[in-house]
Design a protein around this motif. Structure first.
Motif, PDB file in Angstrom:
ATOM      1  N   GLU A  93     154.522  93.131 104.250  1.00  0.00           N
ATOM      2  CA  GLU A  93     153.704  91.913 104.182  1.00  0.00           C
ATOM      3  C   GLU A  93     152.401  92.080 104.968  1.00  0.00           C
ATOM      4  O   GLU A  93     151.326  91.660 104.516  1.00  0.00           O
ATOM      5  CB  GLU A  93     154.494  90.722 104.719  1.00  0.00           C
ATOM      6  N   PHE A  94     152.488  92.654 106.163  1.00  0.00           N
ATOM      7  CA  PHE A  94     151.284  92.867 106.974  1.00  0.00           C
ATOM      8  C   PHE A  94     150.355  93.864 106.265  1.00  0.00           C
ATOM      9  O   PHE A  94     149.131  93.661 106.218  1.00  0.00           O
ATOM     10  CB  PHE A  94     151.677  93.387 108.365  1.00  0.00           C
ATOM     11  N   GLU A  95     150.953  94.900 105.707  1.00  0.00           N
ATOM     12  CA  GLU A  95     150.153  95.911 105.007  1.00  0.00           C
ATOM     13  C   GLU A  95     149.476  95.322 103.776  1.00  0.00           C
ATOM     14  O   GLU A  95     148.294  95.574 103.515  1.00  0.00           O
ATOM     15  CB  GLU A  95     151.061  97.080 104.613  1.00  0.00           C
TER      16      GLU A  95
ATOM     17  N   ALA B 215     138.416 100.790 108.702  1.00  0.00           N
ATOM     18  CA  ALA B 215     138.843 100.841 107.308  1.00  0.00           C
ATOM     19  C   ALA B 215     137.852 100.092 106.416  1.00  0.00           C
ATOM     20  O   ALA B 215     137.529 100.532 105.310  1.00  0.00           O
ATOM     21  CB  ALA B 215     140.246 100.259 107.158  1.00  0.00           C
ATOM     22  N   ILE B 216     137.360  98.960 106.906  1.00  0.00           N
ATOM     23  CA  ILE B 216     136.354  98.210 106.149  1.00  0.00           C
ATOM     24  C   ILE B 216     135.092  99.042 105.971  1.00  0.00           C
ATOM     25  O   ILE B 216     134.455  99.030 104.912  1.00  0.00           O
ATOM     26  CB  ILE B 216     136.027  96.878 106.866  1.00  0.00           C
ATOM     27  N   ALA B 217     134.745  99.803 106.998  1.00  0.00           N
ATOM     28  CA  ALA B 217     133.547 100.654 106.937  1.00  0.00           C
ATOM     29  C   ALA B 217     133.767 101.908 106.102  1.00  0.00           C
ATOM     30  O   ALA B 217     132.815 102.649 105.834  1.00  0.00           O
ATOM     31  CB  ALA B 217     133.131 101.045 108.346  1.00  0.00           C
TER      32      ALA B 217
ATOM     33  N   VAL C 143     143.512 102.112 105.144  1.00  0.00           N
ATOM     34  CA  VAL C 143     144.290 101.010 105.711  1.00  0.00           C
ATOM     35  C   VAL C 143     145.595 101.546 106.289  1.00  0.00           C
ATOM     36  O   VAL C 143     146.042 101.119 107.360  1.00  0.00           O
ATOM     37  CB  VAL C 143     144.559  99.927 104.653  1.00  0.00           C
ATOM     38  N   ASP C 144     146.220 102.488 105.592  1.00  0.00           N
ATOM     39  CA  ASP C 144     147.474 103.066 106.088  1.00  0.00           C
ATOM     40  C   ASP C 144     147.285 103.696 107.456  1.00  0.00           C
ATOM     41  O   ASP C 144     148.105 103.495 108.369  1.00  0.00           O
ATOM     42  CB  ASP C 144     148.007 104.107 105.104  1.00  0.00           C
TER      43      ASP C 144
END
Length: 455
Positions: free
Chosen positions: A239-241, A427-429, A434-435
């Motif tokens: 869920e968090f991922e 990760a946004i950059a 994300v992992d």
């Protein structure tokens, strides 16, 4: 369920003061320096949000002129002001008499003996009308001993803001209670609807009170949590991922340029300047968007915070005034606090800049005021519903070990939340996946789990 209040005071103080090693940052200093205030002056340290900047403009002519008390303001961005406040208050240096603190810090600071209680002042000051303060605000600023340690300047939740005219032009309708999946589809549709316009603005700037505030509400409604009821870290849960990947993908695909360095101020500017069609953030932003000087006044629609698995997902927050225990001027400090958080100041802002710009969300009388209701008609109902619907002790789909919607109410969260935000901002950059961000973040959270498990 045991709460963080049972921790040993020495350990708690050390954890809450964890940012003391951060470098001192300078700001807009307009008055006396180093040794603290004295005589007929006060030193106030505050965040650079628009409502505070308006307060600074009005203080000399409307507070100092009447009371003779000069107020020296230091104004800093949110991340910087938190560091500087923690340094001064933890050391009880007394350089600042009053500071802007949130409902996250105030219970912790009170527990550590860093704050002067203000409940007795409020009760004795009949003109202040403390009972008019909304119950949720009073409760959030109360210490473990039942005493009040702060007074709200404004209260807020979070909601979705969008350009009604852009949606109409595109033939789109905002759902009455949107889901995040619907928002993602709408963002794709309005991306590029006007030259240079992106679909949505979401915070990507590192900081536990910047990126992690909106993202944690997304995690909650997707079914995730930082910790389960037994303090087991859950940043590696599906869920968090899923929530984090959704947020990162949405802002990368349809969000603003430079998202990894965009916080509240940058997104407010983007929506105001027509660079984005939607923005999910604090309800307090509506006052700026509907002010007389706003180029988008009357063109913004307001919808509840998007949901997935929960009924509500908006946060509960207040920027409040806290008085340092080491202040040499507590009586004068209260005079400033009572003025800045009082009905008279709201009237002043209404007259000077328009009632839509009043620092609301804290007093019941504000929502009964015809002038405010008329000026804030576009957003006042959805704002109040968001504030009243917020559930800080039950914000998700599972029991929590500590209160908080957009934060976890423990001292360690300032450091943990900031470090996790740095990973996700990367990760946004596009600097990592994300992992990878969540693997590192889970290890960081597990260190907190080790300290709290079994309590």
């Amino acid at each position: 369920m045991r709460t963080p209040s049972r921790r040993r005071p020495r350990a708690l103080a050390a954890a809450a003061a964890g940012t003391l090693l951060a470098p001192l940052l300078t700001g807009c200093w307009t008055g006396a320096g180093g040794g603290g205030s004295g005589g007929d002056s006060l030193n106030v340290l505050m965040v650079n949000n628009p409502q505070m900047m308006e307060l600074r403009k009005l203080t000399a002519a409307h507070f100092t002129r009447r009371t003779g008390i000069e107020v020296n303001f230091t104004v800093l961005p949110e991340n910087d002001v938190r560091d500087k406040i923690s340094q001064d208050f933890a050391n009880q240096a007394g350089q600042y008499d009053v500071a802007t603190l949130s409902n996250y810090e105030i219970p912790i600071y009170a527990r550590n003996g860093w704050l002067h209680e203000v409940g007795s002042y409020a009760r004795e000051d009949t003109a202040y009308d403390e009972k008019d303060i909304l119950p949720s605000m009073r409760q959030s600023l109360t210490g473990d001993d039942g005493k009040l340690y702060g007074q709200p300047f404004y209260g807020e939740s979070s909601f979705l803001m969008y350009r009604k005219d852009v949606f109409k032009k595109a033939g789109l309708t905002m759902p009455e209670r949107p889901t995040w999946q619907q928002v993602a589809k709408l963002a794709a549709r309005v991306d590029g609807e006007e030259p240079g316009m992106k679909g949505i603005c979401l915070r990507g700037l590192p900081g536990w009170g910047e990126l992690m505030a909106p993202l944690t509400t997304v995690v909650n409604t997707f079914g995730g949590t930082w910790f389960d009821k037994d303090w087991k870290a859950r940043l590696d849960s599906p869920e968090f991922e899923k929530a984090t990947r959704f947020y990162v993908d949405l802002v990368r695909e349809h969000g603003q340029s430079g998202a990894a360095q965009s916080g509240y101020a940058e997104c407010l500017n983007n929506l105001t300047q027509g660079k984005t069609a939607m923005w999910y953030d604090a309800t307090a932003a509506a006052g700026s968007l509907e002010s007389a000087a706003s180029p988008v006044r009357g063109r913004i629609g307001y919808a509840p915070a998007p949901v997935v698995r929960t009924e509500n997902s908006g946060w509960l927050y207040t920027w409040a005034w806290g008085m340092q225990k080491a202040s040499r001027n507590p009586d004068k400090a209260w005079k400033f606090i009572s003025w800045a958080s009082g009905k008279e100041y709201e009237e002043l802002v209404g007259e000077k800049t328009g009632w839509a710009n009043v620092p609301a969300g804290k007093r019941a009388s504000t929502y009964a005021n015809p002038a405010y209701r008329k000026a804030a008609a576009a957003f006042q109902d959805v704002t109040r519903a968001a504030v009243e619907g917020a559930r800080p002790r039950d914000p998700g789909v599972q029991p929590r070990p500590a209160p908080g919607i957009q934060f976890v109410g423990i001292p360690e969260f300032t450091d943990l939340g900031t470090k996790v935000s740095q990973e996700i901002s990367a990760a946004i950059a596009g600097r990592q996946s994300v992992d990878a961000a969540l693997r590192t973040s889970q290890r960081l959270a597990e260190k907190i789990s080790e300290e709290y498990e079994g309590r």
